[in-house]
Write a protein that holds these residues in place. Structure first.
Motif, short mmCIF file in Angstrom:
data_model
loop_
_atom_site.label_atom_id
_atom_site.label_comp_id
_atom_site.label_asym_id
_atom_site.label_seq_id
_atom_site.Cartn_x
_atom_site.Cartn_y
_atom_site.Cartn_z
N ASP A 482 0.61 -0.15 1.31
CA ASP A 482 0.19 -0.88 -0.03
C ASP A 482 0.80 -2.14 -0.17
O ASP A 482 0.26 -3.11 -0.56
N LEU A 483 2.15 -2.19 0.16
CA LEU A 483 2.87 -3.22 -0.14
C LEU A 483 2.58 -4.24 1.02
O LEU A 483 2.42 -5.57 0.49
N LEU A 484 2.44 -3.95 2.15
CA LEU A 484 1.76 -4.96 3.21
C LEU A 484 0.51 -5.52 2.68
O LEU A 484 0.30 -6.63 2.85
N ARG A 485 -0.50 -4.60 2.25
CA ARG A 485 -1.71 -5.09 1.98
C ARG A 485 -1.40 -5.99 0.51
O ARG A 485 -2.40 -7.13 0.53
N ASP A 486 -0.80 -5.78 -0.35
CA ASP A 486 -0.48 -6.48 -1.54
C ASP A 486 0.16 -8.19 -1.01
O ASP A 486 -0.32 -8.92 -1.62
N LEU A 487 1.04 -7.92 -0.05
CA LEU A 487 1.79 -9.11 0.19
C LEU A 487 0.74 -10.18 0.85
O LEU A 487 0.39 -11.43 0.75
N GLN A 488 -0.02 -9.46 1.55
CA GLN A 488 -1.37 -10.35 2.37
C GLN A 488 -2.28 -10.88 1.47
O GLN A 488 -2.66 -12.33 1.57
N LYS A 489 -2.69 -10.33 0.49
CA LYS A 489 -3.21 -10.88 -0.74
C LYS A 489 -2.70 -12.03 -1.53
O LYS A 489 -3.33 -13.03 -1.83
N GLU A 490 -1.38 -11.72 -1.72
CA GLU A 490 -0.67 -12.71 -2.42
C GLU A 490 -0.25 -14.04 -1.78
O GLU A 490 -0.37 -15.06 -2.20
N THR A 491 0.19 -13.80 -0.39
CA THR A 491 0.70 -15.06 0.57
C THR A 491 -0.38 -15.29 1.51
O THR A 491 -0.10 -16.22 2.00
N GLY A 492 -1.32 -14.60 1.90
CA GLY A 492 -1.92 -14.76 3.18
C GLY A 492 -1.48 -14.41 4.47
O GLY A 492 -1.77 -15.04 5.44
N VAL A 493 -0.18 -13.80 4.49
CA VAL A 493 0.50 -13.54 5.57
C VAL A 493 -0.61 -12.72 6.54
O VAL A 493 -1.44 -11.95 6.17
N SER A 494 -0.49 -12.87 7.86
CA SER A 494 -1.21 -12.09 8.92
C SER A 494 -0.20 -10.98 9.55
O SER A 494 0.90 -11.19 9.47
N TYR A 495 -0.70 -9.88 10.09
CA TYR A 495 -0.07 -8.86 10.69
C TYR A 495 -0.43 -8.64 12.27
O TYR A 495 -1.86 -8.49 12.13
N LEU A 496 0.31 -8.67 13.09
CA LEU A 496 -0.02 -8.10 14.52
C LEU A 496 0.64 -6.77 14.26
O LEU A 496 1.69 -6.62 14.47
N PHE A 497 -0.19 -5.55 14.15
CA PHE A 497 0.28 -4.36 13.93
C PHE A 497 0.24 -3.50 15.00
O PHE A 497 -0.89 -3.04 15.62
N ILE A 498 1.33 -2.91 15.53
CA ILE A 498 1.35 -2.16 16.69
C ILE A 498 1.66 -0.70 16.26
O ILE A 498 2.69 -0.40 15.72
N SER A 499 0.84 0.31 16.79
CA SER A 499 0.58 1.86 16.21
C SER A 499 0.32 2.50 17.17
O SER A 499 -0.61 2.24 17.79
N HIS A 500 0.98 3.93 17.22
CA HIS A 500 0.08 5.07 17.83
C HIS A 500 -0.64 5.78 16.93
O HIS A 500 -1.27 6.64 17.26
N ASP A 501 -0.37 5.62 15.71
CA ASP A 501 -0.94 6.37 14.51
C ASP A 501 -2.21 5.76 14.12
O ASP A 501 -2.42 5.05 13.45
N MET A 502 -3.29 6.51 14.50
CA MET A 502 -4.63 5.91 14.66
C MET A 502 -5.38 6.15 12.88
O MET A 502 -6.17 5.40 12.52
N ALA A 503 -4.68 7.02 12.12
CA ALA A 503 -4.98 7.03 10.63
C ALA A 503 -4.23 6.13 10.04
O ALA A 503 -4.99 5.37 9.30
N VAL A 504 -3.28 5.65 10.30
CA VAL A 504 -2.59 4.45 9.69
C VAL A 504 -3.18 3.25 10.33
O VAL A 504 -3.60 2.50 9.29
#
Length: 601
Positions: A482-504
């Motif tokens: 939720d924090l990452l999503r809120d920051l993206q809305k506030e600041t326009g930050v982009s994420y390169l998100f590396i994960s093995h958790d498909m639900a996440v």
């Protein structure tokens, strides 16, 4: 000494014997103001062939329980203050270390949460395995090496013969975890404590490791204590569950009963926070945005040297001809098996490994920037690494670690910097007092939150999240997402998100790229990848995801024959370039024939 024979099951109608009994266990840490309780009156029995899951937030006492049972508490700073731990007829809390060493590994073994800190960095994987074998079974060196090799094969580590002679730092995070699991299983213990055993593993290898643990329980009646925040794994593996909070048991029940009707409010909150495929929040289709990062035909290859003069005889094709873009205010996820090139690609982006091809950040090539330009780029580009303990300087307090980027870039006064540290700690659900403590005084999940707070300090334009929420329990994980999503809305930050958790991944992503052996085999929007996966490898990833429902039949995913193919090619050779075809709406898929040529095991 020969390997132990499969144990006989309990007679019909008889309850299996109790192999481990914990009674009113209390553990406390020493401090200047007196003992700080870490574990408060925990009691349970573990029967032969049973899997008991211990779940709860990071800092709840799960790992402390495991360390107490293994006799590995860092005494005298942390010690058992009351209670009993009995392994069969042996009381462990008063056992001398010399006798505990004889039991540790042979009768009770542990898979640790952080393999890089659990493995000896100056010893090869093979030597660590063979020493563990010969410490309990004085077989010839050749036989010990053969058993070590079989253990690495059992956890599907690619090129196991080569891995025997490699050091931990030469393996990826997932590979190190598999080596750690092999070390714990090699002596076939009575009790296996698995502390987040699949945290660093992608879902396909996780599936195979869970099947391996299931086989061990079936064939040898090994009792398993599973410490995990993954409630999907709990639902699939556990017979019973203990939920802990603040060092106390808040609920204990059979797994089906716990999922069907949790009694405690905290348990209900824990289950409600579990990410589920199909349960991610809606994400609107992105409008036209500027390109923040562009990968153009990027390859990363590492030389393999042999002979007395170190001649290059082969190359590791870690990343091969990768091209894609990350847009402003977008989350692009990279998924795939450990060793497929996800983290290597991220390291190429931040300049930690050399590469061929072009990587543009904000329309600029990092290699063409002067000193001031490179410093500005480092402010705009941050990374959260997979192993938090290795990423944090153990000599600095948490406050100093989070404040350091602000000091380096001259942002704010000292008072403003301290206020920013307090705000960041609050945002990742850590108390302000955490600023005065050191990294080793926190759990693995808490250390990862510290790394996230540090990455956020400079308000960057792009954050590379390399398994950044893998070590977090589900409730904290939900708040961090939720924090990452809120920051993206506030600041326009982009994420390169590396994960093995498909639900996440389904929960956080706008677009997803699936990697296999260094190449992208499918890429598209979240809806395309999860609603209409076209490539067989993508479908296998999705089928392997544990489902947090103990009543749902487990998906049958046939085990792959042979070993995972190697990315090592003789000098001058390499894999064929995979061409992606657009099947509609920007949904890119590699031909199945190309993937089959990659998986040549």
């Amino acid at each position: 000494m020969t390997p132990p024979e499969p144990r006989s099951p309990a007679p019909d109608g008889a309850a299996p014997e109790i192999v481990l009994s914990v009674r009113d266990l209390h553990v406390a840490a020493r401090s200047e103001t007196g003992p700080v309780p870490l574990l408060r009156g925990l009691s349970f029995d573990l029967r032969r062939g049973e899997t008991l899951a211990i779940a709860g937030e990071s800092g709840s006492g799960k790992s402390i329980t495991a360390l107490a049972m293994m006799g590995l508490l860092p005494q005298p700073a942390v010690r058992v203050t009351a209670g009993s731990i009995r392994l069969g007829g042996t009381e462990l809390t008063t056992l001398p270390e010399s006798r505990m060493q004889a039991l540790r590994g042979a009768r009770i073994a542990m898979i640790f949460q952080e393999p890089m800190t659990a493995l000896n960095p100056v010893m090869t994987i093979g030597r660590q395995l063979t020493e563990a074998i010969r410490a309990h079974d004085p077989v010839p060196a050749a036989e010990a090496r053969a058993r070590a090799l079989a253990a690495l094969r059992s956890v599907r580590l690619s090129q196991p013969e080569r891995r025997l002679d490699q050091y931990p730092h030469e393996l990826s995070g997932g590979m190190r975890q598999r080596a750690m699991i092999a070390m714990a299983l090699v002596l076939r213990p009575d009790v296996l404590i698995a502390d987040e055993p699949t945290t660093a593993l992608d879902v396909t290898v996780q599936r195979e490791v869970l099947d391996l643990l299931r086989d061990l329980r079936r064939d040898l009646s090994t009792a398993v204590i599973l410490i995990t925040h993954d409630m999907g794994v709990v639902a699939e593996m556990a017979d019973r569950v203990i939920v802990m909070r603040d060092g106390r048991e808040v609920e204990s029940a059979a797994t089906v009963d716990l999922f069907d009707a949790p009694r405690d409010a905290y348990t209900r909150e824990l289950l409600a926070a579990v990410p589920r495929i199909g349960g991610g929040p809606p994400r609107p289709a992105p409008a036209a945005r500027e390109v923040l990062v562009r990968f153009d035909d990027v390859s990363v290859r590492f030389p393999v040297r042999a002979g007395p003069f170190g001649r290059v005889t082969a190359q590791v094709h870690a990343v091969e001809h990768v091209s894609f873009e990350v847009l402003r205010a977008e989350t692009l996820s990279l998924v795939g098996e450990s060793g497929c090139g996800k983290s290597t690609l991220a390291k190429a982006l931040v300049g930690l490994v050399p590469h061929s091809g072009r990587i543009e950040i904000g329309g600029k090539l990092p290699g063409e920037l002067d000193g001031a330009g490179r410093k500005a780029l480092r402010r705009d580009l941050q990374i959260v690494f997979q192993d938090p303990m290795a990423a944090l300087d153990s000599r600095m307090t948490v406050g100093e670690l989070i404040r350091e980027p602000l000091v380096i870039h001259g942002i704010g006064t000292a008072g403003e910097q301290r206020a920013r540290v307090r705000d960041l700690l609050e945002r990742v659900d850590l108390p302000a007092a955490a600023a005065r403590r050191y990294p080793h005084q926190f759990s693995g999940g808490q250390r990862q939150r510290i790394c996230i707070a540090r990455a956020l300090a400079l308000r960057p334009r792009l954050i590379v999240c390399d398994e950044s929420v893998a070590a977090l329990d589900v409730s904290i994980q939900a708040r961090v997402l939720d924090l990452l999503r809120d920051l993206q809305k506030e600041t326009g930050v982009s994420y390169l998100f590396i994960s093995h958790d498909m639900a996440v991944v389904e929960n956080i992503s706008d677009r997803i790229a699936v990697m296999y052996l260094g190449q992208i085999v499918e890429m598209g929007s979240r809806t395309q990848l999860f609603g209409d996966p076209r490539h067989s490898y993508t479908r296998r990833l999705l089928a392997a995801v544990p489902v947090p429902d103990p009543r749902r039949p487990r998906a049958v995913t046939p085990r792959l024959a042979g070993e995972i193919p190697s990315p090592v090619w003789p000098r001058g050779q390499g894999p064929a370039r995979v061409a992606l075809a657009d099947v509609g709406g920007g949904h890119l898929v590699a031909p199945e024939a190309a993937a089959e040529s990659l998986r040549s095991a």
